[in-house]
Scaffold this active site. Structure first.
Site, short mmCIF file in Angstrom:
data_model
loop_
_atom_site.label_atom_id
_atom_site.label_comp_id
_atom_site.label_asym_id
_atom_site.label_seq_id
_atom_site.Cartn_x
_atom_site.Cartn_y
_atom_site.Cartn_z
N HIS A 166 50.36 93.04 92.14
CA HIS A 166 50.33 91.59 92.31
C HIS A 166 49.33 91.04 91.30
O HIS A 166 48.29 91.65 91.06
CB HIS A 166 49.82 91.19 93.71
CG HIS A 166 50.86 91.17 94.79
ND1 HIS A 166 50.60 91.61 96.07
CD2 HIS A 166 52.15 90.73 94.80
CE1 HIS A 166 51.68 91.44 96.82
NE2 HIS A 166 52.63 90.92 96.07
N CYS A 262 43.57 88.67 98.62
CA CYS A 262 44.85 88.85 99.33
C CYS A 262 44.80 88.33 100.76
O CYS A 262 45.82 87.99 101.33
CB CYS A 262 45.23 90.33 99.39
SG CYS A 262 45.26 91.17 97.83
#
Ligand code: ARG
Length: 288
Positions: A166, A262
């Site tokens: 990511h 996150c």
């Protein structure tokens, strides 16, 4: 204006499947009590400088704690994530319901285009620009849709290292105009794209060790930078530029491939408008 951050308590968090290299060998290896304490420490630290919003955790979707992947919110509009993996697609209706409950207009990807929200989409802090990470989870095909829906330029960056799957695992634009990132996570073309838009004196390259400790997975609010761990050298670099580094150990979440950033979703992204601010190197971010 107070910053608003969305989080989700780790009531049902665990490593229950493997969809990234960090999860390998970690199935059922999280300590739930420790995870809860670590998450609470992060929420407590961030809560001191921002307003926290909570979405209720749901049994059976253990990665829902990673609210960065809920979607992408800009100016009260929400692009709802469409996850690549079935295991996480089950989170989509829960996040969509939460955004709708806030009265946000929702934008949805077509079935065949994946987009994993603020985990892969980060706003530049010097210019009105959205950086999109693709190659592992989100599709480059989401870029024109995001540009249209959010009325912002989108620059795609290709992620080439599976451990940095990511964008927010290896790239962190900081208020004040600096960019903390791990260059090796990107292909050469993407590194050039970054260099073309972020002058060298604003780029802070993390070492392999810092990147592996999720130092780039940082939550930045004003001059505060919250992260799992950073080397003394990186802390010094950030502090010299005016940032205050808060280290909050997040070992249990790293077993799932995530850390501080996150676990959060910013609901009021401050997008730079107008011409590039003329920041003197070392002038640092505004107070807050
Ligand atoms: N286990 C989760 C996944 O693989 C971790 C997500 C981390 N989130 C992030 N924004 N990097 O999807």
């Amino acid at each position: 204006m107070t910053t608003r951050i969305l989080m989700c308590a780790p009531d049902y968090f665990n490593v229950a499947y493997v969809i990234n290299p960090w999860m390998e060998g970690n199935i059922a290896h999280c300590d739930p009590a420790l995870a809860m304490r670590q998450w609470q420490a992060l929420a407590h630290a961030i809560g001191a400088v921002a307003d926290l919003e909570m979405i209720e955790a749901v049994d059976g979707v253990p990665d829902m704690v990673f609210t960065a992947n809920a979607g992408l919110v800009l100016a009260g509009k929400a692009v709802v994530s469409h996850f690549r993996h079935l295991e996480r697609q089950r989170e989509e209706p829960h996040f969509a319901r939460w955004f709708a409950g806030q009265g946000m207009p929702l934008f949805r990807l077509p079935d065949d285009i994946y987009f994993e929200g603020a985990g892969d989409a980060l706003f530049d802090r010097r210019q009105a620009l959205l950086w999109l990470g693709w190659g592992h989870r989100s599709d480059a095909g989401s870029a024109p849709l995001l540009a249209d829906w959010l009325d912002i330029e989108v620059q795609p960056l290709k992620l080439v290292n599976p451990r940095f799957y990511h964008l927010d695992t290896c790239f962190c634009p900081l208020e004040g105009g600096y960019l903390l990132y791990y260059p090796d996570a990107f292909d050469a073309k993407s590194r050039h794209r970054i260099a073309a838009r972020v002058p060298a004196q604003y780029r802070i390259a993390a070492s392999a060790g810092d990147a592996a400790a999720f130092a780039c997975n940082a939550v930045n609010i004003g001059r505060h930078v919250f992260l799992n761990q950073a080397s003394a050298r990186l802390r010094k670099t950030l502090e010299e530029k005016g940032y205050q580094v808060h280290q909050i150990p997040l070992s249990e979440f790293m077993k799932a491939g995530g850390a501080a950033k996150c676990l959060t979703l910013r609901l009021d992204e401050p997008v730079a408008t107008g011409p590039l601010p003329d920041l003197a190197p070392g002038s640092g971010p505004s107070a807050g």
